[in-house]
Design a protein around this motif. Structure first.
Motif, PDB file in Angstrom:
ATOM      1  N   THR A 128       0.802  -1.221   0.000  1.00 24.68           N
ATOM      2  CA  THR A 128       0.000   0.000   0.000  1.00 24.68           C
ATOM      3  C   THR A 128       0.835   1.271   0.000  1.00 24.68           C
ATOM      4  N   PHE A 129       2.129   1.143   0.317  1.00 20.62           N
ATOM      5  CA  PHE A 129       3.037   2.287   0.293  1.00 20.62           C
ATOM      6  C   PHE A 129       4.444   1.760   0.041  1.00 20.62           C
TER       7      PHE A 129
ATOM      8  N   PRO B  83      -1.190   2.376  -8.157  1.00 23.31           N
ATOM      9  CA  PRO B  83      -0.311   3.542  -8.086  1.00 23.31           C
ATOM     10  C   PRO B  83       0.692   3.516  -6.945  1.00 23.31           C
ATOM     11  N   ALA B  84       0.402   2.808  -5.860  1.00 19.12           N
ATOM     12  CA  ALA B  84       1.329   2.784  -4.716  1.00 19.12           C
ATOM     13  C   ALA B  84       2.650   2.125  -5.087  1.00 19.12           C
TER      14      ALA B  84
ATOM     15  N   ILE C 116       8.027   2.982  -9.133  1.00 23.20           N
ATOM     16  CA  ILE C 116       8.932   2.155  -9.939  1.00 23.20           C
ATOM     17  C   ILE C 116       9.124   2.775 -11.319  1.00 23.20           C
ATOM     18  N   GLN C 117       8.052   3.296 -11.900  1.00 27.18           N
ATOM     19  CA  GLN C 117       8.171   3.940 -13.206  1.00 27.18           C
ATOM     20  C   GLN C 117       8.928   5.265 -13.112  1.00 27.18           C
ATOM     21  N   LEU C 118       8.643   6.060 -12.081  1.00 29.74           N
ATOM     22  CA  LEU C 118       9.305   7.361 -11.936  1.00 29.74           C
ATOM     23  C   LEU C 118      10.813   7.231 -11.779  1.00 29.74           C
ATOM     24  N   THR C 119      11.247   6.154 -11.139  1.00 33.15           N
ATOM     25  CA  THR C 119      12.681   5.963 -10.925  1.00 33.15           C
ATOM     26  C   THR C 119      13.340   5.202 -12.077  1.00 33.15           C
ATOM     27  N   GLY C 120      12.538   4.704 -13.003  1.00 34.06           N
ATOM     28  CA  GLY C 120      13.086   3.951 -14.131  1.00 34.06           C
ATOM     29  C   GLY C 120      13.419   2.504 -13.804  1.00 34.06           C
TER      30      GLY C 120
ATOM     31  N   SER D  31       1.989  -7.103 -14.095  1.00 36.50           N
ATOM     32  CA  SER D  31       0.831  -6.580 -13.370  1.00 36.50           C
ATOM     33  C   SER D  31       0.048  -7.666 -12.634  1.00 36.50           C
ATOM     34  N   SER D  32       0.453  -8.937 -12.790  1.00 38.81           N
ATOM     35  CA  SER D  32      -0.226 -10.013 -12.060  1.00 38.81           C
ATOM     36  C   SER D  32       0.714 -11.199 -11.883  1.00 38.81           C
TER      37      SER D  32
END
Length: 125
Positions: free
Chosen positions: A64-65, A94-95, A100-104, A113-114
């Motif tokens: 969750t975070f 989004p948590a 993960i995407q923002l940091t590359g 995703s599953s």
């Protein structure tokens, strides 16, 4: 199957459940992976590597975070896996997806995703 849950600080719940499927070890992490809990998650992951699975799937869909300390755990786990152990991460929501995407990291670590997608990738390997 191995399980631990709880925390000395009730504000930061955490659970880790592991189970084997042939030579694939699946670790499901739930709760908050932040400064207080990240060392516990990392310890569980590093202990899992000592069991020498062919592939380790780390399922963070229940997280969750995810703080920078949690992201650092993923980097160290990816480095520990090297070329000897397949390392895949399940992130959903989004948590986990966003940091993960923002940091590359999604460019360095195999993300799915599953669990089903991660396991299908194992079967296709």
């Amino acid at each position: 199957m191995s399980t631990f849950s709880g925390s000395s600080d009730q504000a930061t719940p955490l659970s880790v459940v592991t189970r084997w499927s042939d030579r694939v070890l699946l670790m499901e992490v739930g709760g908050e992976v932040e400064l207080l809990n990240a060392p516990r998650v990392e310890s569980a992951i590093m202990n899992a590597f000592d069991l020498r699975p062919e592939i380790l799937i780390l399922d963070f869909s229940g997280v969750t975070f995810l703080s920078s300390a949690g992201l650092a755990v993923l980097v160290r786990a990816h480095n520990r896996a090297g070329t000897d152990i397949g390392f895949r991460v399940v992130v959903d929501g989004p948590a986990t997806v966003r940091p993960i995407q923002l940091t590359g990291l999604d460019q360095e670590i195999e993300c799915f995703s599953s669990q089903e997608q991660a396991l299908a990738a194992v079967a296709g390997s």
